[in-house]
Write a protein that holds these residues in place. Structure first.
Motif, PDB file in Angstrom:
ATOM      1  N   ILE A 185       9.100   9.377  -8.035  1.00  0.00           N
ATOM      2  CA  ILE A 185       9.470   8.735  -6.774  1.00  0.00           C
ATOM      3  C   ILE A 185       8.672   7.444  -6.607  1.00  0.00           C
ATOM      4  O   ILE A 185       7.467   7.401  -6.863  1.00  0.00           O
ATOM      5  CB  ILE A 185       9.190   9.670  -5.582  1.00  0.00           C
ATOM      6  N   TYR A 186       9.361   6.400  -6.155  1.00  0.00           N
ATOM      7  CA  TYR A 186       8.725   5.112  -5.891  1.00  0.00           C
ATOM      8  C   TYR A 186       8.522   4.929  -4.387  1.00  0.00           C
ATOM      9  O   TYR A 186       9.277   5.467  -3.569  1.00  0.00           O
ATOM     10  CB  TYR A 186       9.589   3.970  -6.425  1.00  0.00           C
ATOM     11  N   LYS A 187       7.523   4.135  -4.032  1.00  0.00           N
ATOM     12  CA  LYS A 187       7.223   3.898  -2.620  1.00  0.00           C
ATOM     13  C   LYS A 187       6.886   2.431  -2.384  1.00  0.00           C
ATOM     14  O   LYS A 187       6.192   1.796  -3.179  1.00  0.00           O
ATOM     15  CB  LYS A 187       6.035   4.764  -2.180  1.00  0.00           C
ATOM     16  N   ALA A 188       7.399   1.900  -1.256  1.00  0.00           N
ATOM     17  CA  ALA A 188       7.041   0.568  -0.795  1.00  0.00           C
ATOM     18  C   ALA A 188       6.473   0.700   0.608  1.00  0.00           C
ATOM     19  O   ALA A 188       7.110   1.282   1.491  1.00  0.00           O
ATOM     20  CB  ALA A 188       8.250  -0.362  -0.796  1.00  0.00           C
ATOM     21  N   THR A 189       5.285   0.185   0.837  1.00  0.00           N
ATOM     22  CA  THR A 189       4.612   0.311   2.129  1.00  0.00           C
ATOM     23  C   THR A 189       5.011  -0.828   3.064  1.00  0.00           C
ATOM     24  O   THR A 189       5.056  -1.998   2.665  1.00  0.00           O
ATOM     25  CB  THR A 189       3.084   0.299   1.939  1.00  0.00           C
ATOM     26  N   TYR A 190       5.298  -0.457   4.310  1.00  0.00           N
ATOM     27  CA  TYR A 190       5.711  -1.432   5.327  1.00  0.00           C
ATOM     28  C   TYR A 190       4.530  -1.755   6.232  1.00  0.00           C
ATOM     29  O   TYR A 190       3.862  -0.860   6.758  1.00  0.00           O
ATOM     30  CB  TYR A 190       6.869  -0.849   6.147  1.00  0.00           C
ATOM     31  N   ASP A 191       4.240  -3.037   6.423  1.00  0.00           N
ATOM     32  CA  ASP A 191       3.090  -3.435   7.248  1.00  0.00           C
ATOM     33  C   ASP A 191       3.488  -3.945   8.624  1.00  0.00           C
ATOM     34  O   ASP A 191       2.671  -4.518   9.356  1.00  0.00           O
ATOM     35  CB  ASP A 191       2.267  -4.513   6.524  1.00  0.00           C
ATOM     36  N   GLY A 192       4.740  -3.725   8.978  1.00  0.00           N
ATOM     37  CA  GLY A 192       5.227  -4.188  10.266  1.00  0.00           C
ATOM     38  C   GLY A 192       6.049  -5.456  10.171  1.00  0.00           C
ATOM     39  O   GLY A 192       6.774  -5.810  11.101  1.00  0.00           O
ATOM     40  N   THR A 193       5.939  -6.137   9.039  1.00  0.00           N
ATOM     41  CA  THR A 193       6.700  -7.367   8.833  1.00  0.00           C
ATOM     42  C   THR A 193       7.438  -7.371   7.494  1.00  0.00           C
ATOM     43  O   THR A 193       8.617  -7.696   7.418  1.00  0.00           O
ATOM     44  CB  THR A 193       5.772  -8.592   8.885  1.00  0.00           C
ATOM     45  N   SER A 194       6.729  -6.999   6.440  1.00  0.00           N
ATOM     46  CA  SER A 194       7.303  -7.041   5.089  1.00  0.00           C
ATOM     47  C   SER A 194       6.895  -5.790   4.311  1.00  0.00           C
ATOM     48  O   SER A 194       6.091  -4.972   4.772  1.00  0.00           O
ATOM     49  CB  SER A 194       6.843  -8.296   4.353  1.00  0.00           C
TER      50      SER A 194
END
Length: 239
Positions: A185-194
């Protein structure tokens, strides 16, 4: 009386011709549909057979996920252990252009409805920033070890998870699985903008080392579905 008989005979003849024409046209239409379905089935069967043959064990004639994992690990080692410029070759892509492949998962970003993600079985992950009018590969994802994206979900905090592995694609005999094996599984973290770049979650990486035993090489090789707790961002479900 004679004229009446002639009219009756003509009516019966016309009726017979119309009935025959109706049956002929109906049979012709049925034959056309059947031929079309047969052609589609033949093409699909041939594609599945090709996919099965390139993955099967040449000795057993069957697909063993452990074999696939071993070959991946060996290929990766060969790639990392050699000098990439040793032969002095430069490569350019010649096609085909339909690099996306079979699309199995779509996600609309809940924080930005114009941003959409689409996962394809053999082409990786694509993103649209205008509601689906235009698509492009997610930056950097083409270099990931596995591109068989079949499931996507979004956590409560906006983080995005993408699952890999097409375990439900049946091969040409009608049973078993010849799908493209996943790799976690892959994950991309969201910082509130990107979003950050997608990276594999270490605990979901299937290897021949941590996948020994009765369920050898099956853990996280086919993540058909992903789900996220709507409140707890740390709780993710994978099937």
């Amino acid at each position: 009386m004679k004229n009446n008989k002639l009219l009756l005979g003509s009516a019966l003849l016309a009726g017979s011709i119309l009935s025959f024409a109706h049956i002929y046209i109906k049979n012709t239409q049925n034959t056309t549909v059947t031929n079309t379905e047969t052609t589609v089935h033949r093409i699909a069967k041939g594609s599945a057979k090709w996919l099965f043959n390139i993955q099967k064990n040449p000795l057993t004639g069957m697909i063993d996920p452990m074999d696939v994992l071993k070959s991946r690990e060996e290929s990766y080692q060969m790639f990392t252990n050699r000098a990439t410029s040793a032969l002095g070759l430069e490569w350019s892509e010649l096609g085909p252009d339909n690099i996306g492949g079979r699309t199995r998962a779509i996600l609309i970003d809940k924080n930005n409805p114009d941003r959409m993600f689409a996962g394809s079985v053999s082409g990786g992950l694509f993103v649209s920033m205008n509601g689906g009018s235009n698509w492009s590969p997610v930056a950097g994802f083409d270099q990931q070890p596995n591109l068989a994206i079949v499931s996507i979900t979004q956590a409560a905090n906006g983080d995005i998870y993408a699952g890999t592995g097409e375990g439900d694609f049946y091969f040409y005999t009608g049973s078993g699985s010849a799908g493209i094996l996943g790799a976690g599984i892959y994950k991309a973290t969201y910082d509130g903008t990107s979003y950050s770049a997608f990276s594999r979650i270490t605990s979901t990486i299937p290897t021949t080392v941590n996948n020994s035993g009765a369920s050898a090489a099956t853990a996280f090789c086919s993540v058909h579905e992903l789900g996220a707790d709507p409140v707890n961002a740390n709780r993710i479900y994978a099937a």
